[in-house]
Design an enzyme around this catalytic site. Structure first.
Site, PDB file in Angstrom:
ATOM      1  N   ALA A   1      -5.830   4.157  -4.349  1.00 24.12           N
ATOM      2  CA  ALA A   1      -5.539   3.815  -5.745  1.00 24.12           C
ATOM      3  C   ALA A   1      -4.069   4.118  -6.009  1.00 24.12           C
ATOM      4  O   ALA A   1      -3.390   4.718  -5.158  1.00 24.12           O
ATOM      5  CB  ALA A   1      -6.432   4.618  -6.684  1.00 24.12           C
ATOM      6  N   LYS A   2      -3.569   3.698  -7.134  1.00 24.32           N
ATOM      7  CA  LYS A   2      -2.192   4.035  -7.513  1.00 24.32           C
ATOM      8  C   LYS A   2      -2.024   3.756  -8.988  1.00 24.32           C
ATOM      9  O   LYS A   2      -2.729   2.900  -9.557  1.00 24.32           O
ATOM     10  CB  LYS A   2      -1.194   3.177  -6.716  1.00 24.32           C
ATOM     11  CG  LYS A   2       0.205   3.766  -6.640  1.00 24.32           C
ATOM     12  CD  LYS A   2       0.314   4.847  -5.580  1.00 24.32           C
ATOM     13  CE  LYS A   2       1.661   5.507  -5.594  1.00 24.32           C
ATOM     14  NZ  LYS A   2       1.841   6.415  -4.445  1.00 24.32           N
ATOM     15  N   GLY A   3      -1.082   4.451  -9.613  1.00 26.29           N
ATOM     16  CA  GLY A   3      -0.813   4.214 -11.024  1.00 26.29           C
ATOM     17  C   GLY A   3       0.672   4.145 -11.280  1.00 26.29           C
ATOM     18  O   GLY A   3       1.488   4.585 -10.460  1.00 26.29           O
TER      19      GLY A   3
END
Ligand code: NAD
Length: 429
Positions: free
Chosen positions: A118-120
């Site tokens: 995941a990444k933000g």
């Protein structure tokens, strides 16, 4: 009845300008022929599981309202909860966050950490804002992405321009929302909030451990081996110290302040102290200042880029004189340079393996938070070293089996592990 194309792009992407996501897609396409019957699932890897775009409004210190665009992308959760940092940068794009989330899936699977990717990101230049404004952005962002994150769902961490303090605010915001102090919602926390010992040094330690394994394969004696390091921060500084303590000679270091050299080996503890005192390597004791351009031509056994991406390109790859390149930074070698170096016989330990020590100790932090029982630093380092050694060995075996580079092997290993999980879980509903 017309058949639905299985390879179409998600509609929110512009096929003419895929950006970093296009690079990621190419990498997946390149390894698909190695996936055998699992390749029927490969489309899973070519589209993120979940993409969330959020508006992050805050009141500025002067009373006006500002809006920032935020993203959280969960690329794949077949093997476990999503895992990946949150980047605060004015130029963050959805394509970039998607690509980074894909690479997190690959990294976690390549080193067998039981997380997905995941990444933000938030489009903000935090240097233009007060600490209070940045805090409001961090808290409001968590409020907005709350429906899809959780200690069993998706666990953020620091990335560019975010740190332990940011994680503390995010952990606090999440805990207030759910009504229970929840340390396991983020990793990279300060020790006082349930952070892990050994986390700060973990990435540099992983760089060193994988380098030691590669040296065994390539018949290089660590004692007296010449090491050249770009970037003398968290990753480069730790890796340099560990090589120095093993009897290797760190002969050149480059950072944003300058390039220093000593053929007999730099006094690494003295350089580390100098950096702590002055902010950079320029002017360090017992070292000669050299032209930054000559840095890439210095002959060595280990070259460790640990600063920025795209440092080794088609322009300087030909002049590199190294045996083992250990990618401490993310993406330091361009694909053209990668080909040039492979043709020259340079053995490259790719970023997804070499710098995975950080996410490995993040996994330990998360595990400790669940049991509320904390391990001592020796145990953490012991477990980290065991996982990094196993990661190197597993991937080196795949490289030997298919006669491919360690980078291709890491993608084969990772895609195989993710798609095996997908295959055995099956589709539901
Ligand atoms: P850091 O901020 O502690 O250190 C960065 C170093 O790079 C500093 O020594 C700085 O002087 C140097 N640098 C900056 N600009 C430079 C330039 N133009 N030329 C030469 N040197 C320059 O950062 P870090 O945590 O050590 O991270 C370094 C790299 O490793 C980054 O690519 C990061 O994404 C990657 N990485 C870090 C971790 C981690 O746990 N810290 C994990 C995985 C990957």
């Amino acid at each position: 009845m017309s058949q639905q194309p299985t390879h179409s792009l998600p509609s929110y992407l512009n096929a003419d300008d895929l950006g970093p996501w296009g690079i990621y897609l190419e990498q997946i396409e390149r390894v698909t022929p190695y996936l055998g019957s699992l390749s029927k699932w490969v489309e899973t890897l070519k589209r993120p599981k979940r993409v969330l775009m959020v508006d992050v409004p805050i009141e500025l210190d002067n009373g006006t309202i500002a809006h920032f665009e935020g993203y959280r992308v969960q690329h794949n959760t077949s093997r476990g909860p999503g895992k990946g940092g949150i980047r605060f940068h004015q130029d963050v794009t959805l394509s970039e966050v998607m690509a980074l989330s894909g690479w997190m899936s690959i990294k976690c699977a390549a080193v067998n950490v039981p997380f997905g990717g995941a990444k933000g990101g938030i489009r903000i230049n935090p240097h233009e804002h007060s600490q209070r404004e940045v805090e409001r952005v961090a808290r409001r962002y968590i409020h907005e992405v709350r429906p899809i994150i959780g200690p069993n769902q998706d666990i953020p961490a620091p990335d560019v321009n975010t740190n332990g303090q940011t994680m503390a605010w995010m952990m606090d915001a999440y805990s207030q929302l759910v009504g229970t102090t929840t340390p396991g919602i983020v990793t990279g926390k300060p020790i006082s909030l349930g952070g892990s010992l050994g986390r700060v040094e973990a990435t540099g330690r992983g760089v060193f451990v994988t380098g030691v394994e590669a040296a065994k394969d390539k018949g290089i004696d660590l004692n007296g081996a010449r090491v050249v390091v770009q970037g003398f921060g968290n990753v480069g500084g730790t890796a340099a110290r560990l090589f120095h303590e093993s009897g290797s000679k760190v002969i050149a270091v480059q950072d944003h302040t300058g390039t220093i050299f000593n053929e007999q080996g730099l006094d690494v503890p003295a350089v580390l102290q100098h950096v702590a005192d002055t902010g950079g390597v320029a002017g360090a004791p017992n070292a000669e200042a050299i032209d930054p351009a000559s840095f890439w031509q210095i002959e060595n056994e280990f070259l460790i880029p640990a600063a920025l991406e795209n440092q080794i390109t088609a322009d300087n790859a030909h002049s590199l004189r190294t045996k083992i390149l250990i990618e401490g930074a993310n993406g330091p070698t361009t694909p053209e340079a990668d080909d040039i170096l492979s043709d020259k016989g340079v053995w490259i330990i790719p970023d997804v393996i070499a710098n995975a020590g950080g996410v490995t100790v993040s996994y330990f932090e998360w595990a400790q938070n669940f049991s509320s029982y904390f391990w001592d630093e020796d145990l953490i380092n012991q477990r980290l070293e065991a996982m990094m050694r196993a990661a190197y060995r597993d991937n080196a075996a795949v490289a030997a089996q298919h006669h491919v580079s360690l980078r291709t092997a890491a993608f084969i290993t990772a895609c195989t592990r993710i798609l095996e999980a997908r295959n055995i879980r099956g589709l539901y509903p």
